[in-house]
Design an enzyme around this catalytic site. Structure first.
Site, PDB file in Angstrom:
ATOM      1  CE  LYS A   9      12.174   1.212  -0.272  1.00 25.59           C
ATOM      2  NZ  LYS A   9      12.603   1.072  -1.651  1.00 25.59           N
ATOM      3  CG  LEU A  63      -1.923  -1.228   1.184  1.00 22.16           C
ATOM      4  CD1 LEU A  63      -2.427  -1.149   2.685  1.00 22.16           C
ATOM      5  CD2 LEU A  63      -2.940  -1.145   0.090  1.00 22.16           C
ATOM      6  N   PRO A  64       0.184   2.401  -0.223  1.00 27.55           N
ATOM      7  CG  PRO A  64      -1.011   3.971  -1.601  1.00 27.55           C
ATOM      8  CD  PRO A  64      -1.161   2.561  -0.658  1.00 27.55           C
ATOM      9  CE  LYS A  67       5.837   6.392   0.989  1.00 30.26           C
ATOM     10  NZ  LYS A  67       5.770   4.892   0.849  1.00 30.26           N
ATOM     11  CB  THR A 117       8.219   2.336   1.927  1.00 32.81           C
ATOM     12  OG1 THR A 117       8.944   1.600   0.787  1.00 32.81           O
ATOM     13  CG2 THR A 117       9.460   2.929   2.394  1.00 32.81           C
TER      14      THR A 117
HETATM   15  P1  NAD Z   1       0.653   2.735  -6.188  1.00 31.81           P
HETATM   16  O1  NAD Z   1       0.181   3.845  -5.777  1.00 31.81           O
HETATM   17  O2  NAD Z   1       0.914   2.619  -7.712  1.00 31.81           O
HETATM   18  O3  NAD Z   1      -0.005   1.487  -5.691  1.00 31.81           O
HETATM   19  C1  NAD Z   1      -0.959   1.337  -4.385  1.00 31.81           C
HETATM   20  C2  NAD Z   1      -1.860   0.365  -4.578  1.00 31.81           C
HETATM   21  O4  NAD Z   1      -2.934   0.528  -3.297  1.00 31.81           O
HETATM   22  C3  NAD Z   1      -3.105   1.325  -5.539  1.00 31.81           C
HETATM   23  O5  NAD Z   1      -3.463   0.099  -6.477  1.00 31.81           O
HETATM   24  C4  NAD Z   1      -4.202   1.539  -4.661  1.00 31.81           C
HETATM   25  O6  NAD Z   1      -5.676   1.620  -5.211  1.00 31.81           O
HETATM   26  C5  NAD Z   1      -3.946   0.585  -3.475  1.00 31.81           C
HETATM   27  N1  NAD Z   1      -4.605   0.915  -2.367  1.00 31.81           N
HETATM   28  C6  NAD Z   1      -4.784   2.029  -1.556  1.00 31.81           C
HETATM   29  N2  NAD Z   1      -5.545   1.634  -0.242  1.00 31.81           N
HETATM   30  C7  NAD Z   1      -5.738   0.641  -0.368  1.00 31.81           C
HETATM   31  C8  NAD Z   1      -6.618  -0.018   0.511  1.00 31.81           C
HETATM   32  N3  NAD Z   1      -6.993   0.456   1.667  1.00 31.81           N
HETATM   33  N4  NAD Z   1      -6.874  -1.165   0.388  1.00 31.81           N
HETATM   34  C9  NAD Z   1      -6.584  -1.981  -0.951  1.00 31.81           C
HETATM   35  N5  NAD Z   1      -5.960  -1.324  -1.869  1.00 31.81           N
HETATM   36  C10 NAD Z   1      -5.554   0.046  -1.590  1.00 31.81           C
HETATM   37  O7  NAD Z   1       1.963   2.642  -5.343  1.00 31.81           O
HETATM   38  P2  NAD Z   1       3.221   1.553  -5.526  1.00 31.81           P
HETATM   39  O8  NAD Z   1       4.386   2.345  -6.427  1.00 31.81           O
HETATM   40  O9  NAD Z   1       2.690   0.192  -5.814  1.00 31.81           O
HETATM   41  O10 NAD Z   1       3.807   1.546  -4.098  1.00 31.81           O
HETATM   42  C11 NAD Z   1       3.289   0.610  -3.176  1.00 31.81           C
HETATM   43  C12 NAD Z   1       4.340   0.955  -2.070  1.00 31.81           C
HETATM   44  O11 NAD Z   1       5.685   0.311  -2.438  1.00 31.81           O
HETATM   45  C13 NAD Z   1       4.850   2.288  -1.339  1.00 31.81           C
HETATM   46  O12 NAD Z   1       4.962   2.203   0.033  1.00 31.81           O
HETATM   47  C14 NAD Z   1       6.050   2.779  -2.137  1.00 31.81           C
HETATM   48  O13 NAD Z   1       6.856   3.557  -1.443  1.00 31.81           O
HETATM   49  C15 NAD Z   1       6.624   1.380  -2.143  1.00 31.81           C
HETATM   50  N6  NAD Z   1       7.489   0.961  -3.289  1.00 31.81           N
HETATM   51  C16 NAD Z   1       7.532   1.602  -4.461  1.00 31.81           C
HETATM   52  C17 NAD Z   1       8.525   1.145  -5.308  1.00 31.81           C
HETATM   53  C18 NAD Z   1       8.186   1.859  -7.034  1.00 31.81           C
HETATM   54  O14 NAD Z   1       9.190   1.728  -7.570  1.00 31.81           O
HETATM   55  N7  NAD Z   1       7.032   2.084  -7.383  1.00 31.81           N
HETATM   56  C19 NAD Z   1       9.680   0.745  -5.222  1.00 31.81           C
HETATM   57  C20 NAD Z   1       9.903   0.376  -3.847  1.00 31.81           C
HETATM   58  C21 NAD Z   1       8.775   0.403  -2.918  1.00 31.81           C
END
Ligand code: NAD
Length: 294
Positions: A171, A65-66, A246, A96
């Protein structure tokens, strides 16, 4: 075969869940966005209408999740998953978030007799798609050992950083360095371009020189230099600027808690905040910081 509930199917969670399916795991998915669920159902997952439905019978729950607010509202409180999940289910949060929130969820889980670990990832969207993520885990040794059996289907490297929350600290340390490397690489490439150099040639030079770093190897911020990098796809579909901001806020808070001096991260944070103020920049990939130096 494990029964896995996967919650959060965004840029990272979507391809991670697909890799579980590729390895013949039984996966039930939930996301607030119905299209995200449908896409995984089309790939062979079971779709759920609620998180509670997704976790019924699950051996393992994975959340991606975000931010901390989403993680806490998923797991904590009267409606939270911890209040209903079976004591035999292992909870793995790959988002994260700050270490304190991870410990708060972990301690609520422990009170309910449920196992929880933090397991944030590194490797980006490309790593998620390729199944080569690095998982950085915090929690009890036996829970981490159990998590490895499932995380191996999505990652190439797994580290046990320490107790609950240690994965999140590690991380954040990694991402503060990444923010500095991306800003520095962008600044450098723009200077080369302004002096008439070809950014591809400049990148090749640095790849064989002392300026070589991960952003040049895997994630070049200059459009057209690297075919599969977000920069060559209008900065779409990677790690959003708002998520990098964030993480930098979390890193600065972690530094403040122990009185650490982090001047490089402070500068990078100011740059990413400035960049995020630009129209539509919050949802662009973080390598779009390159445009700030134009
Ligand atoms: P994103 O915004 O693309 O995806 C998050 C998903 O969570 C969305 O599809 C959203 O609809 C869903 N969501 C939100 N609240 C929800 C809930 N209560 N129940 C169910 N679904 C819910 O974000 P992302 O890029 O996939 O990143 C996710 C996490 O991974 C973050 O914490 C980010 O910091 C970390 N991260 C991202 C990357 C990257 O390259 N994108 C790399 C490493 C870590």
């Amino acid at each position: 075969m494990s029964k896995i509930a996967f919650i959060g199917l965004g840029n990272m969670g979507g391809p991670m869940a697909r890799n579980l399916l590729r390895h013949h795991q039984q996966v039930t998915v939930f996301d607030l966005v119905p299209e995200a669920v449908k896409s995984l159902v089309d790939a062979g997952a079971n779709g759920a209408q609620t998180p509670q439905e997704a976790i019924a019978d699950a051996d393992v729950v994975i959340s991606m999740l975000p931010a901390a607010s989403h993680v806490k509202s998923l797991y904590l409180g009267n409606d939270g998953l911890i209040s209903t999940v079976s004591q035999t289910t292992l909870l793995i949060d790959c988002s994260t978030i700050d270490a304190q929130s991870a410990r708060q969820v972990g301690s609520a889980a422990a009170d309910a007799g449920v196992s929880f670990i933090d397991a944030p990832v590194s490797g980006g969207v490309a790593g998620a798609a390729a199944g080569t993520l690095t998982f950085i885990m915090g929690g009890a040794e036996n829970d981490v050992a159990r998590a490895r059996e499932v995380l191996q289907f999505m990652g190439a490297n797994m580290f046990h950083a320490g107790e609950l929350g240690a994965g999140q600290i590690a991380k954040l340390c990694n991402n503060m360095l990444l923010s500095v490397l991306m800003a520095g690489t962008s600044e450098t490439l723009q200077l080369a371009i302004a002096n008439g150099l070809d950014p591809k040639v400049m990148s090749d030079i640095m790849l064989q020189s002392s300026g070589c770093n991960w952003t040049l190897q895997k994630y070049n911020p200059c459009p057209g230099v690297m075919d599969n990098a977000p920069a060559s796809n209008h900065y779409a579909g990677g790690f959003m600027v708002k998520l990098m901001n964030k993480d930098l806020t979390l890193a600065m808070e972690a530094a403040a808690q122990v009185g650490a001096a982090t001047p490089m991260t402070a500068t990078a944070q100011s740059l990413y905040r400035l960049h995020q103020q630009g129209n539509g920049n919050d949802v662009k990939d973080f390598s779009s910081i390159f445009e700030l130096f134009k």
